[in-house]
Design an enzyme around this catalytic site. Structure first.
Site, mmCIF file in Angstrom:
data_model
loop_
_atom_site.group_PDB
_atom_site.id
_atom_site.type_symbol
_atom_site.label_atom_id
_atom_site.label_comp_id
_atom_site.label_asym_id
_atom_site.label_seq_id
_atom_site.Cartn_x
_atom_site.Cartn_y
_atom_site.Cartn_z
ATOM 1 N N ALA A 182 2.080 -5.829 19.740
ATOM 2 C CA ALA A 182 2.534 -5.730 21.129
ATOM 3 C C ALA A 182 2.355 -7.088 21.816
ATOM 4 C CB ALA A 182 1.730 -4.649 21.861
ATOM 5 N N ARG A 185 -3.848 -2.145 -2.265
ATOM 6 C CA ARG A 185 -4.843 -3.219 -2.418
ATOM 7 C C ARG A 185 -5.619 -3.053 -3.718
ATOM 8 N NH1 ARG A 185 -7.621 -3.525 3.574
ATOM 9 N NH2 ARG A 185 -5.863 -4.532 4.629
ATOM 10 N N GLU A 220 -4.857 -0.847 -28.800
ATOM 11 C CA GLU A 220 -4.711 -0.594 -30.237
ATOM 12 C C GLU A 220 -6.054 -0.190 -30.849
ATOM 13 O OE1 GLU A 220 -3.738 -3.187 -28.486
ATOM 14 O OE2 GLU A 220 -2.042 -4.255 -29.371
ATOM 15 N N GLY A 223 0.266 -12.768 8.657
ATOM 16 C CA GLY A 223 1.207 -12.175 9.610
ATOM 17 C C GLY A 223 2.561 -12.849 9.487
ATOM 18 N N PRO A 224 3.313 -12.895 10.563
ATOM 19 C CA PRO A 224 4.692 -13.371 10.513
ATOM 20 C C PRO A 224 4.853 -14.851 10.147
ATOM 21 C CG PRO A 224 4.042 -12.718 12.770
ATOM 22 C CD PRO A 224 2.934 -12.304 11.864
#
Ligand code: NAP
Length: 353
Positions: A166, A187, A56, A284-285
């Site tokens: 992997a 990010r 404003e 991670g998982p």
């Protein structure tokens, strides 16, 4: 004044507000357009960074006397308190604004009350124009202010068969440079990036927002958070490299849940206290499973690479689901191809009861 011009001005104000996403935190991103009594645009502005002038104030400075008797169209209720800058409600009154059109009320108890102050001074105040779009544009800030913990985005990268690494533990780089560049941009829009100590031990990531080609750091870096119950983060881990602020959040500091690990709701409450409004959970998982099981994830962004691994850890470990009826249901909101990969965005549906 035709209401079409107010709707148009609100669309413009929402576009302007978006320019502040990622730089205004812990403040909201706000846009403002000023119309003179004939409906002509005489000023516009957005809040660019915390501590800087509010939308404003920027618009009023541009309009000068032409603001008198005019309408201020703002994406968020004008603030009513003196923080690092003065109250916008007062500035609008002094400038002689006759009408203020607001998309969304301010949920922040410290700053709200602008509408009441304006009305008490005889200014007409209306709410609701463009509220859905304005909400969507500021969803992280609004959500975190309403409930007191950060808006949490879980981002992961996986192969088409859902593997996040992997069998030998390697996971860099499942996705393409284009997808990784997209993540670095993401990010830059949040206040914190969160990983579990497992990711630090396996990958030793930097977790900075940077240009992947030349390593140049973005001006504003999110706080790097390692969720590390027992302080196992190595002294020479790259997250400790000084390129950005880092918090190793241990159970001793944050508090422990029943399993002795860092209590995740307490972690988020502490992050909110530290000014974090939007946070990116990057893995991670195991940690992702913990946050999802606790119902603390607001948005899921999966980068899926057209690769198959056939074995190796999945993107998500135990999230407290044992039967298909309890699967965490998501609403797909966007699918975009990024280089050779897919970026899939989805929102967890609220569970009943
Ligand atoms: N593809 C991807 O998007 C992606 C992203 C990140 C990582 N990864 C891969 O994931 C693997 C690492 O997996 P990870 O599961 O060990 O990593 P992680 O989820 O980042 O870290 C797990 C650790 O977080 C700590 N933790 C603290 N409080 C917790 C809580 N309340 N709930 C759950 N965990 C908590 C636990 O260690 P303490 O109990 O000692 O605190 C836990 O072992 C690596 O192979 C890495 O390459 C893949």
């Amino acid at each position: 004044m035709a209401s079409g011009s107010v709707d148009e001005a609100m669309r413009r104000a929402i576009t302007l507000a978006a320019r502040g996403i990622g730089t205004t935190s812990p403040n909201p991103a706000v846009g403002c357009v000023l119309l003179d009594p004939d409906g002509e645009v005489v000023g516009e502005g957005f809040h660019a960074y915390a501590g800087g002038p509010h939308a404003e104030i920027v618009a009023l400075a541009q309009a000068g006397r032409r603001a008198q008797g005019g309408t201020a169209v703002v994406t968020l209720e004008p603030c009513d308190h003196t923080g690092r800058t003065g109250p916008c409600s007062h500035a609008l009154i002094v400038a002689g604004i006759a009408r203020v059109v607001v998309a969304v009320p301010d949920p922040n108890p410290v700053a709200s009350g602008g509408a009441a102050t304006l009305r008490a001074a005889g200014v007409q105040v209306e709410f609701g124009v463009g509220s859905e779009e304005a909400e969507a544009g500021n969803v992280a800030w609004l959500t975190s202010m309403r409930r007191g913990w950060p808006y949490l985005i879980w981002k992961y990268a996986a192969t088409l068969d859902g593997r996040s690494a992997a069998t030998d533990g390697t996971s860099m780089w499942i996705t393409s440079e284009a997808a990784r560049t997209d993540v670095h941009a993401l990010r830059g829009t949040v206040d914190a990036v969160i990983v579990g100590v497992g990711t630090v031990l396996a990958d030793d990531p930097r977790l900075t927002a940077r240009n992947l080609r030349d390593g140049t750091l973005a001006i504003r870096q999110p706080l790097r958070v390692v969720v590390d119950s027992h302080g196992r983060t190595p002294a020479d881990a790259l997250v400790r490299d000084g390129a950005a602020r880092t918090w190793i959040a241990t159970a001793a500091e944050v508090g422990a849940g029943p399993d002795g690990r860092v209590d995740l709701p307490s972690l988020l409450a502490e992050l909110h206290h530290r000014g974090v409004r939007a946070a990116l959970l990057e893995g991670g998982p195991t940690l992702a499973g913990g946050f999802l099981a606790a119902g603390l994830v607001d948005r899921v962004i999966g980068y899926v690479a057209p690769k198959l691994l056939g074995a190796g850890p999945t993107a998500l470990a135990d999230a407290g689901v044992t039967t298909i009826a309890d699967a965490i249901d998501l609403e797909l909101t966007d699918v975009t191809q990024v280089g050779p990969d897919l970026r899939i965005t989805a929102l967890p549906r609220k569970r009943e009861g």
